[in-house]
Design a protein around this motif. Structure first.
Motif, PDB file in Angstrom:
ATOM      1  N   VAL A   6    -106.675   4.417 -36.547  1.00 32.99           N
ATOM      2  CA  VAL A   6    -105.549   4.535 -35.650  1.00 32.99           C
ATOM      3  C   VAL A   6    -104.755   5.945 -35.866  1.00 32.99           C
ATOM      4  O   VAL A   6    -104.318   6.103 -36.878  1.00 32.99           O
ATOM      5  CB  VAL A   6    -104.460   3.438 -36.024  1.00 32.99           C
ATOM      6  N   ILE A   8    -101.636   8.211 -35.313  1.00 38.06           N
ATOM      7  CA  ILE A   8    -100.171   8.035 -35.043  1.00 38.06           C
ATOM      8  C   ILE A   8     -99.962   9.535 -34.873  1.00 38.06           C
ATOM      9  O   ILE A   8     -99.702  10.386 -35.669  1.00 38.06           O
ATOM     10  CB  ILE A   8     -99.439   7.409 -36.283  1.00 38.06           C
ATOM     11  N   CYS A  37     -95.650   3.909 -42.362  1.00 39.06           N
ATOM     12  CA  CYS A  37     -96.805   3.724 -41.789  1.00 39.06           C
ATOM     13  C   CYS A  37     -98.094   3.320 -42.538  1.00 39.06           C
ATOM     14  O   CYS A  37     -98.952   2.467 -42.200  1.00 39.06           O
ATOM     15  CB  CYS A  37     -97.120   4.801 -40.736  1.00 39.06           C
ATOM     16  N   ALA A  41    -100.453  -0.098 -42.546  1.00 40.61           N
ATOM     17  CA  ALA A  41    -101.660  -0.075 -42.147  1.00 40.61           C
ATOM     18  C   ALA A  41    -102.524  -0.823 -43.385  1.00 40.61           C
ATOM     19  O   ALA A  41    -103.495  -1.308 -43.145  1.00 40.61           O
ATOM     20  CB  ALA A  41    -102.134   1.658 -42.178  1.00 40.61           C
ATOM     21  N   LEU A  48    -105.375   5.465 -41.059  1.00 35.85           N
ATOM     22  CA  LEU A  48    -104.377   6.118 -40.532  1.00 35.85           C
ATOM     23  C   LEU A  48    -104.625   7.577 -40.246  1.00 35.85           C
ATOM     24  O   LEU A  48    -105.036   8.249 -41.152  1.00 35.85           O
ATOM     25  CB  LEU A  48    -102.607   5.985 -40.640  1.00 35.85           C
ATOM     26  N   ILE A  74    -101.058   4.986 -31.514  1.00 39.19           N
ATOM     27  CA  ILE A  74     -99.664   4.851 -31.574  1.00 39.19           C
ATOM     28  C   ILE A  74     -99.042   6.193 -31.373  1.00 39.19           C
ATOM     29  O   ILE A  74     -99.250   7.453 -32.148  1.00 39.19           O
ATOM     30  CB  ILE A  74     -99.266   4.390 -32.895  1.00 39.19           C
ATOM     31  N   TYR A 134     -92.514   1.894 -35.861  1.00 42.80           N
ATOM     32  CA  TYR A 134     -93.691   2.248 -36.182  1.00 42.80           C
ATOM     33  C   TYR A 134     -94.372   1.143 -36.811  1.00 42.80           C
ATOM     34  O   TYR A 134     -95.738   1.004 -36.490  1.00 42.80           O
ATOM     35  CB  TYR A 134     -93.629   3.461 -37.048  1.00 42.80           C
ATOM     36  N   ILE A 138     -97.925  -0.804 -35.419  1.00 43.08           N
ATOM     37  CA  ILE A 138     -99.059  -1.043 -36.427  1.00 43.08           C
ATOM     38  C   ILE A 138     -99.465  -2.468 -36.115  1.00 43.08           C
ATOM     39  O   ILE A 138    -100.562  -2.670 -35.968  1.00 43.08           O
ATOM     40  CB  ILE A 138     -98.817  -0.443 -37.867  1.00 43.08           C
ATOM     41  N   ARG A 139     -98.547  -3.303 -36.589  1.00 40.35           N
ATOM     42  CA  ARG A 139     -98.753  -4.660 -36.355  1.00 40.35           C
ATOM     43  C   ARG A 139     -99.539  -4.861 -35.074  1.00 40.35           C
ATOM     44  O   ARG A 139    -100.275  -5.710 -35.240  1.00 40.35           O
ATOM     45  CB  ARG A 139     -97.650  -5.478 -36.722  1.00 40.35           C
TER      46      ARG A 139
END
Length: 150
Positions: A6, A8, A37, A41, A48, A74, A134, A138-139
């Motif tokens: 992911v 960010i 974060c 994660a 990330l 994100i 943030y 992530i959730r």
């Protein structure tokens, strides 16, 4: 098995978190946000790629690089939220789930901050919950990616 990646991505002036208008944005630094974060994660088994830039073109390039590399984005577009059609177009082009994050509630701020081009590409928006937004993003992204695996 490699954990889902992911990205960010953080826009302009977020490098000044903790010192820029702490009465609005709080005293948490961007390094603190990256640590937060990373912990979130780890909890959800995600990898990330955490970045910040003050350049619109660089942010657009980073979004484009996510295509075929990341499973979700994100993004806190900061000042580009209200101005960047190029960023909107890039987010639409990569065809990934996108969660837009804002530390403050942009809808309670000045009128010019209340419109978001990015929201037109976002799967969801989290605003006004401080840097915890943030972790919530992530959730939520972990949930979205789990749905895609079903």
């Amino acid at each position: 098995m490699t954990p889902p990646l992911v990205a960010i991505l953080n826009g302009p002036n977020l490098n000044l978190l903790g010192t820029r208008q702490p009465h609005i944005y709080g005293s948490t630094t961007l390094d603190d946000v990256e640590t937060l974060c990373g912990e979130a994660a780890d909890e959800f088994g995600l990898a990330l790629d955490f970045r910040q830039t003050n350049s619109e073109g660089e942010l657009v390039t980073w979004v484009q690089e996510c295509r075929g590399r990341a499973q979700g984005i994100i993004i806190n577009p900061a000042g580009y939220t209200t101005t960047s059609i190029a960023l909107l177009d890039a987010l639409l082009a990569v065809e990934l789930p996108v969660i837009e994050v804002h530390i403050t509630n942009i809808h309670r701020r000045e009128e010019f901050r209340q419109h978001s081009y990015v929201s037109k590409a976002a799967t969801g928006v989290i605003a006004g919950l401080g840097v915890e937004g943030y972790a919530l993003a992530i959730r939520a992204m972990a949930g979205l990616l789990a749905q895609d695996d079903e």
